[in-house]
Design an enzyme around this catalytic site. Structure first.
Site, short mmCIF file in Angstrom:
data_model
loop_
_atom_site.label_atom_id
_atom_site.label_comp_id
_atom_site.label_asym_id
_atom_site.label_seq_id
_atom_site.Cartn_x
_atom_site.Cartn_y
_atom_site.Cartn_z
N GLY A 233 0.76 -0.90 0.05
CA GLY A 233 -0.23 -0.29 0.23
C GLY A 233 0.68 1.37 0.25
O GLY A 233 2.13 0.78 -0.77
N SER A 234 0.23 2.03 0.65
CA SER A 234 1.27 3.58 0.61
C SER A 234 1.86 3.94 1.55
O SER A 234 2.25 2.85 2.63
CB SER A 234 0.15 4.56 1.15
OG SER A 234 -0.65 4.63 2.01
N GLU A 236 2.72 5.77 3.53
CA GLU A 236 2.15 6.51 4.73
C GLU A 236 2.09 5.71 5.37
O GLU A 236 1.57 5.50 6.84
CB GLU A 236 1.21 7.75 4.71
CG GLU A 236 1.75 8.99 3.21
CD GLU A 236 1.67 8.68 2.58
OE1 GLU A 236 1.37 7.94 1.14
OE2 GLU A 236 1.66 9.77 1.63
N GLY A 238 2.13 2.60 5.16
CA GLY A 238 3.52 1.93 5.73
C GLY A 238 4.61 1.82 6.77
O GLY A 238 4.74 1.06 7.62
N GLU A 255 6.09 -3.33 0.82
CA GLU A 255 5.70 -3.35 -0.96
C GLU A 255 4.51 -1.50 -1.04
O GLU A 255 3.99 -2.22 -0.59
CB GLU A 255 5.43 -4.42 -1.24
CG GLU A 255 5.96 -4.51 -3.06
CD GLU A 255 4.68 -3.44 -4.14
OE1 GLU A 255 4.97 -2.67 -3.65
OE2 GLU A 255 4.88 -4.09 -4.49
N GLU A 387 3.65 9.73 -6.03
CA GLU A 387 2.92 8.90 -6.56
C GLU A 387 1.76 8.94 -6.80
O GLU A 387 1.32 9.69 -5.88
CB GLU A 387 3.34 7.65 -5.89
CG GLU A 387 2.72 6.81 -6.32
CD GLU A 387 2.58 5.55 -5.79
OE1 GLU A 387 1.78 5.32 -4.47
OE2 GLU A 387 2.84 4.00 -6.40
N1 LIG Z 1 2.01 0.01 -3.54
C1 LIG Z 1 0.56 0.02 -3.58
O1 LIG Z 1 0.56 -1.17 -4.91
C2 LIG Z 1 -0.42 1.29 -3.97
C3 LIG Z 1 -0.37 2.64 -3.36
N2 LIG Z 1 -1.35 3.29 -2.94
C4 LIG Z 1 -0.99 4.70 -2.75
O2 LIG Z 1 -1.48 4.86 -1.36
C5 LIG Z 1 -2.60 6.06 -2.03
C6 LIG Z 1 -3.82 5.57 -0.84
O3 LIG Z 1 -4.36 4.77 -0.98
P1 LIG Z 1 -5.27 4.09 0.20
O4 LIG Z 1 -6.05 2.83 -0.39
O5 LIG Z 1 -5.62 4.75 0.83
O6 LIG Z 1 -3.59 3.29 0.55
P2 LIG Z 1 -3.11 2.89 2.19
O7 LIG Z 1 -2.12 2.12 2.04
O8 LIG Z 1 -3.55 3.52 3.16
O9 LIG Z 1 -4.09 1.07 2.11
C7 LIG Z 1 -3.79 -0.38 2.40
C8 LIG Z 1 -4.31 -0.79 2.99
O10 LIG Z 1 -3.92 -1.05 4.17
C9 LIG Z 1 -4.84 -0.86 5.23
N3 LIG Z 1 -4.43 0.35 5.63
C10 LIG Z 1 -4.97 1.84 6.52
N4 LIG Z 1 -4.73 2.03 7.34
C11 LIG Z 1 -4.15 1.62 7.93
C12 LIG Z 1 -3.23 1.23 9.59
N5 LIG Z 1 -3.39 2.34 9.84
N6 LIG Z 1 -2.80 0.14 9.90
C13 LIG Z 1 -2.66 -1.25 8.91
N7 LIG Z 1 -3.71 -0.83 7.80
C14 LIG Z 1 -3.99 0.15 7.55
C15 LIG Z 1 -6.25 -0.12 4.11
O11 LIG Z 1 -7.09 -0.40 4.43
P3 LIG Z 1 -8.05 0.29 4.22
O12 LIG Z 1 -8.99 -0.09 2.73
O13 LIG Z 1 -9.60 0.71 5.44
O14 LIG Z 1 -8.11 1.96 4.09
C16 LIG Z 1 -5.36 -1.07 2.52
O15 LIG Z 1 -6.18 -2.46 3.51
C17 LIG Z 1 -2.82 5.80 -3.32
O16 LIG Z 1 -3.69 6.80 -4.03
C18 LIG Z 1 -1.74 5.13 -3.86
O17 LIG Z 1 -1.31 6.43 -4.40
C19 LIG Z 1 -2.59 2.87 -2.53
C20 LIG Z 1 -2.79 1.49 -3.03
C21 LIG Z 1 -1.70 0.28 -3.22
C1 LIG Z 2 1.59 -5.82 -15.59
C2 LIG Z 2 1.40 -5.50 -13.75
C3 LIG Z 2 2.87 -5.40 -13.10
C4 LIG Z 2 1.95 -5.03 -12.05
C5 LIG Z 2 3.20 -4.89 -11.32
C6 LIG Z 2 2.49 -5.60 -9.53
C7 LIG Z 2 1.97 -4.54 -8.63
C8 LIG Z 2 1.77 -4.36 -7.69
C9 LIG Z 2 0.44 -3.50 -7.03
O1 LIG Z 2 0.58 -2.34 -8.05
O2 LIG Z 2 0.88 -3.63 -5.50
#
Ligand SMILES: NC(=O)C1=CN([C@@H]2O[C@H](COP(=O)(O)OP(=O)(O)OC[C@H]3O[C@@H](n4cnc5c(N)ncnc54)[C@H](OP(=O)(O)O)[C@@H]3O)[C@@H](O)[C@H]2O)C=CC1
Ligand SMILES: CCCCCC/C=C/C(=O)O
Length: 483
Positions: A233-234, A236, A238, A255, A387
């Site tokens: 995830g994000s 922040e 993380g 990640e 991002e």
């Molecule tokens: N690297 C990647 O693949 C990703 C990056 N992002 C980035 O993050 C931005 C925001 O997206 P967002 O969905 O808010 O991403 P988050 O990182 O907040 O969400 C990812 C996961 O973490 C959970 N989460 C939220 N807060 C906490 C916490 N305090 N402790 C543990 N887990 C938590 C979320 O739950 P919940 O759904 O309830 O918030 C979700 O299951 C996006 O615009 C993008 O830039 C987002 C998704 C994937």
């Molecule tokens: C061709 C798609 C590549 C996806 C790479 C893995 C993505 C992970 C993520 O978004 O968290």
């Protein structure tokens, strides 16, 4: 009728302990798609206890690697059976055309499970010939033991694929898990948990709690019976997870995001580079951690490259993912929609030139963002540094190889990169110097179940997939016997 989703704990569907539910929106229309249990701390604790019971003396803890491998193979077969249904669940929840997850996410998820299944009976220790102990000969050997109960916190962008990256490996290693899907995308994780039951994985090994990360996350990350947290995830979130888990000395794998460069040299196959860069920018509406959003293009081909790429961007049909011919659906949420449009406006304000797309005009009946390409940009602009997680690319020109590498590395992220060139020596030379977990040469994000995946710098800690991904769910223990 609106579908209602509940937790899956110890092999049973169940509502939140206080009965609360939450509404999940349909990004393609703005209407309600489904409801889910709004998990409480008590729900998370119940799931952790179920996972812990299986780990400490439960049926799962007694199963050998070969039997675990068979279970995971059966799970892969069941996911294959239900692949289209699960792809559609993920697609509908985030407004994505189902063709994409059917083509990539599901085949990858199935292959990942099969790959992990193969490791389950090959997690071996070592014997280490030491000098002995106080003059006596010894035998020292190591074993790779399951790290414990894992909390797997998953995002919404490619939910099933990322869940399977974590699940296959941790099951192969003998761990148990509480999965916390993103609140918007619990469907495929819940279906997967039911398939685990059908595959013969004992109840309690795989549990899913739905609801808000802000409520469930801290409980999962602090609980004394959770040993490892794996998160995608994000940055922040993380960082928030690290701040909770680090003082408790939990294992943490993160990640996180990226601002991945795609470097296009003047000797590249231009057609292939344009097509590959377009995929890296616009796949899944740009909501991909590895999205290749910084297009670093040699100045001699910049005009031809950007014209062609802008043409591709303009030609993409954006609309309701259920309509025939739609190539790009909605972005996942109102929050994403606003964030992406803010960045598009900021790019223009900072002096970059919009070659395709631009800010959206309406967001009331679905959150649609146009594929957007900026040129005449510099690497210090916010559109090149942050991002955006949307279909927005930024073209930056370079004069020579050294400058391309310097710009590529001038970022706080380091997840992925692509090098487009026909010069083999340059490909290896540049790939080696780029600070990233994965580099594709003449291919954007060539993921594979056998290849380790993860970032450097602020893109994260640890690796998923491949052998590294399985070993990450083990602890190496040494035993020394005085002979
Ligand atoms: N690297 C990647 O693949 C990703 C990056 N992002 C980035 O993050 C931005 C925001 O997206 P967002 O969905 O808010 O991403 P988050 O990182 O907040 O969400 C990812 C996961 O973490 C959970 N989460 C939220 N807060 C906490 C916490 N305090 N402790 C543990 N887990 C938590 C979320 O739950 P919940 O759904 O309830 O918030 C979700 O299951 C996006 O615009 C993008 O830039 C987002 C998704 C994937
Ligand atoms: C061709 C798609 C590549 C996806 C790479 C893995 C993505 C992970 C993520 O978004 O968290």
């Amino acid at each position: 009728m609106t579908q209602a989703y509940e937790h899956f704990i110890a092999g049973q569907a169940m509502p939140a302990s206080d009965g609360a539910t939450m509404t999940l929106p349909n990004p393609a229309t703005g209407d309600t798609l489904a409801t889910s249990a709004a998990g409480t701390a008590a729900d998370a604790e119940r799931a952790i206890e179920a996972a812990h019971a299986q780990l400490k003396g439960g049926e799962w803890s007694q199963m050998n690697g070969a039997s675990r491998g068979l279970c995971i193979h059966r799970l892969a077969d069941l996911v294959e059976r239900d692949a289209d249904q699960m792809a559609d669940m993920d697609a509908n929840a985030i407004g994505r055309p189902p063709a994409e997850p059917r083509m990539l996410d599901l085949p990858n998820a199935i292959a990942t499970l099969r790959h992990a299944a193969g490791w389950a009976d090959k997690i071996e220790g070592r014997t280490i010939p030491t000098a002995g102990y106080m003059g006596q000969p010894t035998l020292s050997y190591t074993e790779r033991l399951p790290v414990g109960v894992v909390a797997a916190i998953v995002p919404w962008n490619t939910p099933l694929m990322i869940t399977c990256w974590k699940l296959g490996a941790l099951l192969a290693a003998g761990c148990t898990v509480v999965i916390k899907p993103a609140e918007q995308t619990p469907m495929s994780a819940l279906h997967l948990a039911k398939l685990c039951q059908e595959a013969g994985i004992p109840d309690g090994v795989v549990n899913v709690v739905t609801g808000e990360g802000a409520t469930l996350g801290p409980v999962l990350c602090k609980h004394p019976k959770v040993t490892k947290i794996t998160f995608t995830g994000s940055p922040e979130t993380g960082a928030a997870i690290q701040s909770v888990a680090a003082p408790l000395f939990k294992h943490v794998a993160l990640e996180l995001g990226g601002k991945s460069p795609q470097i296009v040299f003047d000797d590249a196959d231009l057609e292939a580079a344009v097509g590959g860069c377009a995929m890296g920018l616009f796949f899944n509406q740009g909501q991909v951690c590895a999205a290749g959003t910084r297009l670093l293009v040699h100045e001699d081909i910049a005009a031809a490259f950007t014209d062609n790429l802008a043409e591709v961007a303009r030609s993409i049909q954006v609309g309701n993912p259920d309509q025939e011919g739609t190539q790009m659906g909605a972005v996942a949420s109102k929050g994403q929609y606003d964030k992406i449009n803010d960045y598009i406006r900021r790019g223009s304000d900072e002096g970059a030139k919009v070659l395709a797309g631009g800010p959206s005009e309406d967001g009331d009946s679905g959150w649609y963002v146009r594929p957007t390409l900026f040129a005449e940009a510099t690497n210090d602009m916010s559109i090149a540094r942050d991002e955006i997680f949307g279909p927005v690319g930024t073209v930056i020109t370079f004069r020579d190889e050294a400058e391309a590498i310097a710009i590529a590395n001038d970022t706080r992220y380091g997840l992925a990169a692509t090098v487009w060139t026909s010069n083999v020596a340059r490909a290896h030379r540049v790939a080696r110097q780029i600070e990233a977990g994965a580099v594709g040469v003449n291919a954007w994000a060539p993921i594979d179940p056998q290849l380790p995946w993860g970032g450097v710098k602020q893109s994260g800690i640890g690796r998923e997939c491949g052998l590294a991904g399985v070993l990450a769910y083990t602890e190496e223990k040494v035993t020394t016997v005085v002979l």
